[in-house]
Design a protein around this motif. Structure first.
Motif, PDB file in Angstrom:
ATOM      1  N   PHE A  54       0.855  -1.187   0.000  1.00  0.00           N
ATOM      2  CA  PHE A  54       0.000   0.000   0.000  1.00  0.00           C
ATOM      3  C   PHE A  54       0.890   1.237   0.000  1.00  0.00           C
ATOM      4  CE2 PHE A  54      -2.167  -3.532   1.964  1.00  0.00           C
ATOM      5  CZ  PHE A  54      -3.361  -3.566   1.239  1.00  0.00           C
ATOM      6  N   HIS A  55       0.662   2.111  -0.986  1.00  0.00           N
ATOM      7  CA  HIS A  55       1.543   3.245  -1.233  1.00  0.00           C
ATOM      8  C   HIS A  55       0.990   4.527  -0.606  1.00  0.00           C
ATOM      9  CE1 HIS A  55       2.681   0.385  -4.385  1.00  0.00           C
ATOM     10  NE2 HIS A  55       3.824   1.017  -4.472  1.00  0.00           N
ATOM     11  N   TYR A  56       1.886   5.271   0.008  1.00  0.00           N
ATOM     12  CA  TYR A  56       1.563   6.581   0.575  1.00  0.00           C
ATOM     13  C   TYR A  56       2.670   7.562   0.227  1.00  0.00           C
ATOM     14  CZ  TYR A  56      -2.198   4.779   3.574  1.00  0.00           C
ATOM     15  OH  TYR A  56      -3.360   4.225   4.032  1.00  0.00           O
ATOM     16  N   TYR A  57       2.296   8.831   0.137  1.00  0.00           N
ATOM     17  CA  TYR A  57       3.290   9.890   0.114  1.00  0.00           C
ATOM     18  C   TYR A  57       3.499  10.388   1.536  1.00  0.00           C
ATOM     19  CZ  TYR A  57       3.726  10.746  -4.917  1.00  0.00           C
ATOM     20  OH  TYR A  57       4.018  10.647  -6.245  1.00  0.00           O
ATOM     21  N   LEU A  58       4.745  10.605   1.893  1.00  0.00           N
ATOM     22  CA  LEU A  58       5.088  11.253   3.143  1.00  0.00           C
ATOM     23  C   LEU A  58       5.772  12.563   2.771  1.00  0.00           C
ATOM     24  CD1 LEU A  58       4.942  10.743   6.225  1.00  0.00           C
ATOM     25  CD2 LEU A  58       7.315  10.017   6.106  1.00  0.00           C
ATOM     26  N   ASP A  59       5.066  13.677   3.013  1.00  0.00           N
ATOM     27  CA  ASP A  59       5.544  15.002   2.611  1.00  0.00           C
ATOM     28  C   ASP A  59       6.155  15.725   3.813  1.00  0.00           C
ATOM     29  OD1 ASP A  59       4.261  14.521   0.102  1.00  0.00           O
ATOM     30  OD2 ASP A  59       2.365  15.190   0.973  1.00  0.00           O
ATOM     31  N   PHE A  60       7.353  16.254   3.634  1.00  0.00           N
ATOM     32  CA  PHE A  60       8.031  17.013   4.686  1.00  0.00           C
ATOM     33  C   PHE A  60       8.261  18.446   4.231  1.00  0.00           C
ATOM     34  CE2 PHE A  60       9.195  12.818   6.215  1.00  0.00           C
ATOM     35  CZ  PHE A  60       9.276  12.979   7.597  1.00  0.00           C
ATOM     36  N   ILE A  61       8.004  19.402   5.133  1.00  0.00           N
ATOM     37  CA  ILE A  61       8.476  20.776   4.970  1.00  0.00           C
ATOM     38  C   ILE A  61       9.304  21.087   6.205  1.00  0.00           C
ATOM     39  CG2 ILE A  61       7.857  23.209   4.760  1.00  0.00           C
ATOM     40  CD1 ILE A  61       5.309  22.351   3.355  1.00  0.00           C
ATOM     41  N   THR A  62      10.579  21.434   5.991  1.00  0.00           N
ATOM     42  CA  THR A  62      11.499  21.632   7.104  1.00  0.00           C
ATOM     43  C   THR A  62      11.970  23.089   7.159  1.00  0.00           C
ATOM     44  OG1 THR A  62      13.346  20.910   5.705  1.00  0.00           O
ATOM     45  CG2 THR A  62      12.269  19.236   7.070  1.00  0.00           C
ATOM     46  N   SER A  63      12.533  23.464   8.305  1.00  0.00           N
ATOM     47  CA  SER A  63      12.943  24.869   8.494  1.00  0.00           C
ATOM     48  C   SER A  63      14.421  25.030   8.811  1.00  0.00           C
ATOM     49  CB  SER A  63      12.111  25.503   9.625  1.00  0.00           C
ATOM     50  OG  SER A  63      12.286  24.791  10.837  1.00  0.00           O
ATOM     51  N   ASN A  64      15.225  23.985   8.717  1.00  0.00           N
ATOM     52  CA  ASN A  64      16.668  24.118   8.941  1.00  0.00           C
ATOM     53  C   ASN A  64      17.260  25.138   7.981  1.00  0.00           C
ATOM     54  OD1 ASN A  64      15.827  21.235   9.664  1.00  0.00           O
ATOM     55  ND2 ASN A  64      17.837  21.379  10.639  1.00  0.00           N
ATOM     56  N   PRO A 102      19.685   8.986  -0.315  1.00  0.00           N
ATOM     57  CA  PRO A 102      19.372  10.025   0.674  1.00  0.00           C
ATOM     58  C   PRO A 102      18.550  11.150   0.052  1.00  0.00           C
ATOM     59  CG  PRO A 102      21.678  10.143   0.006  1.00  0.00           C
ATOM     60  CD  PRO A 102      21.137   8.880  -0.576  1.00  0.00           C
ATOM     61  N   SER A 103      17.607  11.671   0.821  1.00  0.00           N
ATOM     62  CA  SER A 103      16.795  12.802   0.375  1.00  0.00           C
ATOM     63  C   SER A 103      17.423  14.099   0.864  1.00  0.00           C
ATOM     64  CB  SER A 103      15.375  12.681   0.922  1.00  0.00           C
ATOM     65  OG  SER A 103      14.727  11.558   0.381  1.00  0.00           O
ATOM     66  N   THR A 104      17.145  15.181   0.144  1.00  0.00           N
ATOM     67  CA  THR A 104      17.670  16.495   0.485  1.00  0.00           C
ATOM     68  C   THR A 104      16.558  17.350   1.067  1.00  0.00           C
ATOM     69  OG1 THR A 104      19.308  16.349  -1.298  1.00  0.00           O
ATOM     70  CG2 THR A 104      18.845  18.544  -0.401  1.00  0.00           C
ATOM     71  N   PHE A 105      16.765  17.822   2.283  1.00  0.00           N
ATOM     72  CA  PHE A 105      15.773  18.654   2.971  1.00  0.00           C
ATOM     73  C   PHE A 105      16.300  20.077   3.032  1.00  0.00           C
ATOM     74  CE2 PHE A 105      15.421  14.319   4.532  1.00  0.00           C
ATOM     75  CZ  PHE A 105      14.059  14.067   4.415  1.00  0.00           C
ATOM     76  N   GLU A 106      15.575  21.010   2.362  1.00  0.00           N
ATOM     77  CA  GLU A 106      15.966  22.420   2.325  1.00  0.00           C
ATOM     78  C   GLU A 106      14.888  23.269   2.978  1.00  0.00           C
ATOM     79  OE1 GLU A 106      18.178  23.552  -1.502  1.00  0.00           O
ATOM     80  OE2 GLU A 106      16.850  21.952  -2.170  1.00  0.00           O
ATOM     81  N   GLN A 107      15.285  24.435   3.446  1.00  0.00           N
ATOM     82  CA  GLN A 107      14.378  25.292   4.201  1.00  0.00           C
ATOM     83  C   GLN A 107      13.157  25.681   3.366  1.00  0.00           C
ATOM     84  OE1 GLN A 107      16.001  29.092   5.420  1.00  0.00           O
ATOM     85  NE2 GLN A 107      14.687  29.169   7.228  1.00  0.00           N
ATOM     86  N   LYS A 139      11.056  24.082   1.673  1.00  0.00           N
ATOM     87  CA  LYS A 139      10.771  23.367   0.434  1.00  0.00           C
ATOM     88  C   LYS A 139      10.188  22.000   0.755  1.00  0.00           C
ATOM     89  CE  LYS A 139      14.041  25.514  -2.761  1.00  0.00           C
ATOM     90  NZ  LYS A 139      15.137  25.260  -3.748  1.00  0.00           N
ATOM     91  N   GLU A 140       9.095  21.655   0.073  1.00  0.00           N
ATOM     92  CA  GLU A 140       8.433  20.380   0.339  1.00  0.00           C
ATOM     93  C   GLU A 140       9.169  19.235  -0.349  1.00  0.00           C
ATOM     94  OE1 GLU A 140       4.357  19.242  -1.217  1.00  0.00           O
ATOM     95  OE2 GLU A 140       3.932  19.390   0.937  1.00  0.00           O
ATOM     96  N   VAL A 141       9.394  18.170   0.392  1.00  0.00           N
ATOM     97  CA  VAL A 141       9.985  16.944  -0.137  1.00  0.00           C
ATOM     98  C   VAL A 141       8.953  15.835   0.020  1.00  0.00           C
ATOM     99  CG1 VAL A 141      11.807  15.217   0.158  1.00  0.00           C
ATOM    100  CG2 VAL A 141      12.333  17.645   0.450  1.00  0.00           C
ATOM    101  N   SER A 142       8.632  15.159  -1.079  1.00  0.00           N
ATOM    102  CA  SER A 142       7.657  14.065  -1.047  1.00  0.00           C
ATOM    103  C   SER A 142       8.388  12.741  -1.207  1.00  0.00           C
ATOM    104  CB  SER A 142       6.622  14.225  -2.166  1.00  0.00           C
ATOM    105  OG  SER A 142       5.814  15.367  -1.935  1.00  0.00           O
ATOM    106  N   LEU A 143       8.226  11.872  -0.226  1.00  0.00           N
ATOM    107  CA  LEU A 143       8.852  10.559  -0.240  1.00  0.00           C
ATOM    108  C   LEU A 143       7.786   9.495  -0.400  1.00  0.00           C
ATOM    109  CD1 LEU A 143      11.246  11.112   2.803  1.00  0.00           C
ATOM    110  CD2 LEU A 143      11.699  11.565   0.394  1.00  0.00           C
ATOM    111  N   LEU A 144       8.152   8.378  -1.033  1.00  0.00           N
ATOM    112  CA  LEU A 144       7.203   7.294  -1.269  1.00  0.00           C
ATOM    113  C   LEU A 144       7.353   6.255  -0.168  1.00  0.00           C
ATOM    114  CD1 LEU A 144       5.083   6.085  -3.189  1.00  0.00           C
ATOM    115  CD2 LEU A 144       6.949   4.931  -4.389  1.00  0.00           C
ATOM    116  N   ALA A 145       6.277   6.058   0.587  1.00  0.00           N
ATOM    117  CA  ALA A 145       6.260   5.060   1.658  1.00  0.00           C
ATOM    118  C   ALA A 145       5.420   3.876   1.221  1.00  0.00           C
ATOM    119  CB  ALA A 145       5.687   5.661   2.941  1.00  0.00           C
ATOM    120  N   MET A 146       5.923   2.671   1.476  1.00  0.00           N
ATOM    121  CA  MET A 146       5.216   1.453   1.066  1.00  0.00           C
ATOM    122  C   MET A 146       5.051   0.542   2.273  1.00  0.00           C
ATOM    123  SD  MET A 146       7.099   0.895  -2.604  1.00  0.00           S
ATOM    124  CE  MET A 146       8.651   1.573  -2.026  1.00  0.00           C
ATOM    125  N   PHE A 147       3.799   0.158   2.541  1.00  0.00           N
ATOM    126  CA  PHE A 147       3.481  -0.678   3.692  1.00  0.00           C
ATOM    127  C   PHE A 147       2.832  -1.981   3.230  1.00  0.00           C
ATOM    128  CE2 PHE A 147       3.073   3.795   5.013  1.00  0.00           C
ATOM    129  CZ  PHE A 147       4.009   3.835   6.036  1.00  0.00           C
TER     130      PHE A 147
END
Length: 470
Positions: free
Chosen positions: A334-344, A372-377, A379-387
């Motif tokens: 089962f596929h999900y997107y995991l979206d991150f917005i970070t402030s570093n 590895p994913s790149t997290f920038e201030q 900016k949204e990063v969408s990762l694919l999660a599979m369960f």
């Protein structure tokens, strides 16, 4: 226990007692000595319907009573196996027949060419494939003479059997209804012209599952749509060592068959994603199923023929579809997107691991990225999660961030918003968590909440939304 009861009820419902004088035919069983000597070609065409689910007749024998079961107005499914180096019957035969007949009252015909396929010399078995196709043409011509139609012919071919199915299709100029190739054989067929192997012009619809492209299977596209589970190479749950014996050689190759059989269950559908290559699928570039409206992304297996509707509308070139599976039946992921917005203020690179816990205490886990994913201030990063499990209600979420380094400083990932959303179910509640810090290699857990965009705007941007993604 429930599964056993289901099959008992199925047999009681659909089977009739065979005529005392009728002979029930079984798939040919041979042994290693037969393989060493080699076998001449003999073919049985074992027919099963709901009338004779436990007593197959042989349509290839003269004056046989088996023809009383053959209703040419029904859909006829030919199942053709491949090379048999030890002579044993394929382990999946009974299961695929029973499950097909649980769907509808088909004519299911097992093409038993074990005498011919059983040999230590693979070349000898491959050389007999066109002769098997000639025999199948004879029975199909007989059906057509009695009012049958090519459109109702569906051929499922495993390994060498996939190319046999293609040879039959060529004899009818691609007018048969459908061919499904289950990991078509690669050795002696790789690089051959379309006339000498399965090709998408051999039927009105050709779908192919490639599960061992770096071994016994065929790597390149062959059908209108070609499915590549786990990239088409190493299948989860299959041994990776020669010390595993014969399973090392056949597990990946056979997985295509078990994936197809899984599609006959009503447990779950295996959704796949058209994509240029496996890596783009893995990083989530090909998850937009809205592009195929009014259809969704193609489903693997028996119901893959729904993709024909898209072919009629769009007439695309050959489609590659990628997906991942679990290691055990029913194989669904089962596929999900995991979206991150970070402030570093400084860019962070690393990996995310997420674990879900249901209200009943079940747990399912996903490693989100191989690279590895790149997290920038901001900016949204969408990762694919599979369960490997789908939960109606998620009680708790566990998340861990790591850079993959065992030495050096430990970093923190400051998260403005984390969002978990289904790729395939638009009606499923999107879950969020706001304003938290992930310390490297420290697992954090919290109950998720439905997303609140207005709350996020306040957290992220204060009175301004010009720098704040939605």
């Amino acid at each position: 226990m429930l599964l056993k009861l289901y099959w008992i009820l199925l047999c009681l419902t659909y089977s009739v007692k065979p005529d005392p004088e009728e002979t029930c035919h079984n798939f040919t069983t041979l042994s290693l000595p037969d393989s060493i000597i080699g076998t001449d070609l003999e073919v049985q065409l074992l027919i099963y319907t709901r009338e004779n689910v436990n007593c197959a007749g042989d349509l290839h024998k003269e004056n046989t009573t088996a023809f009383k079961y053959l209703d040419v107005k029904r859909k006829t499914i030919f199942i053709t196996h491949g090379y048999r180096p030890t002579g044993n019957p394929p382990v999946w035969l009974d299961e695929i027949v029973q499950k097909l007949l649980s769907i509808d009252d088909f004519n299911v015909i097992l093409v038993d060419w074990n005498r011919g396929a059983t040999t230590l010399v693979y070349h000898n078995a491959a050389a007999k494939t066109r002769k098997v196709a000639d025999i199948l043409k004879t029975i199909i011509d007989n059906m057509l003479s009695q009012g049958g139609s090519l459109d109702s012919i569906y051929m499922i071919g495993v390994s060498l059997g996939a190319h046999i199915s293609g040879f039959v299709g060529k004899m009818y100029n691609g007018s048969i209804g459908r061919i499904t190739g289950l990991d078509p054989a690669g050795p002696l067929f790789n690089g051959k012209s379309p006339e000498d192997r399965l090709h998408y012009t051999d039927a009105k619809f050709v779908d192919v599952i490639h599960s061992d492209t770096d071994g016994l299977g065929y790597k390149e596209t062959l059908g209108h749509i070609d499915f590549y589970p786990n990239g088409g190479t190493d299948q989860p749950g299959c041994p990776r060592s020669l010390f595993s014996g014969s399973e090392y050689f056949k597990c990946d190759h056979q997985r295509s068959v078990f994936l197809y059989i899984s599609s006959l269950n009503k447990t779950c559908d295996i959704h796949t994603f058209p994509c240029g290559d496996y890596r783009d699928y893995r990083i989530g570039k090909c998850m937009d199923c809205k592009a195929y409206a009014p259809l969704t992304c193609p489903v693997l297996g028996f119901h893959a023929d729904k993709w024909k509707e898209y072919l009629v509308v769009k007439n695309p070139p050959v489609t590659k579809a990628f997906f991942d599976t679990a290691s055990m039946k029913p194989f669904c992921i089962f596929h999900y997107y995991l979206d991150f917005i970070t402030s570093n203020t400084e860019t962070r690179r690393g990996y995310i691991r997420i674990k879900l816990v249901s209200k009943s205490g079940n747990v399912t886990e996903s490693n989100l990225n191989r690279d590895p994913s790149t997290f920038e201030q901001n900016k949204e990063v969408s990762l694919l999660a599979m369960f490997d499990q789908e939960f109606d209600q998620i009680l708790k979420v566990f998340v861990k961030f790591t850079t993959g380094s065992v030495i050096g400083p430990k970093y923190k990932l400051r998260v403005q918003r984390m969002r978990l959303r289904s790729t395939s179910d638009p009606h499923r509640t999107i879950l969020c968590r706001y304003d938290f810090v992930l310390e490297e290699n420290v697992e954090m857990d919290f109950p998720p909440v439905p997303c609140d965009n207005s709350n996020f705007f306040t957290l992220c941007c204060g009175e301004s939304t010009t720098q704040c993604p939605v």
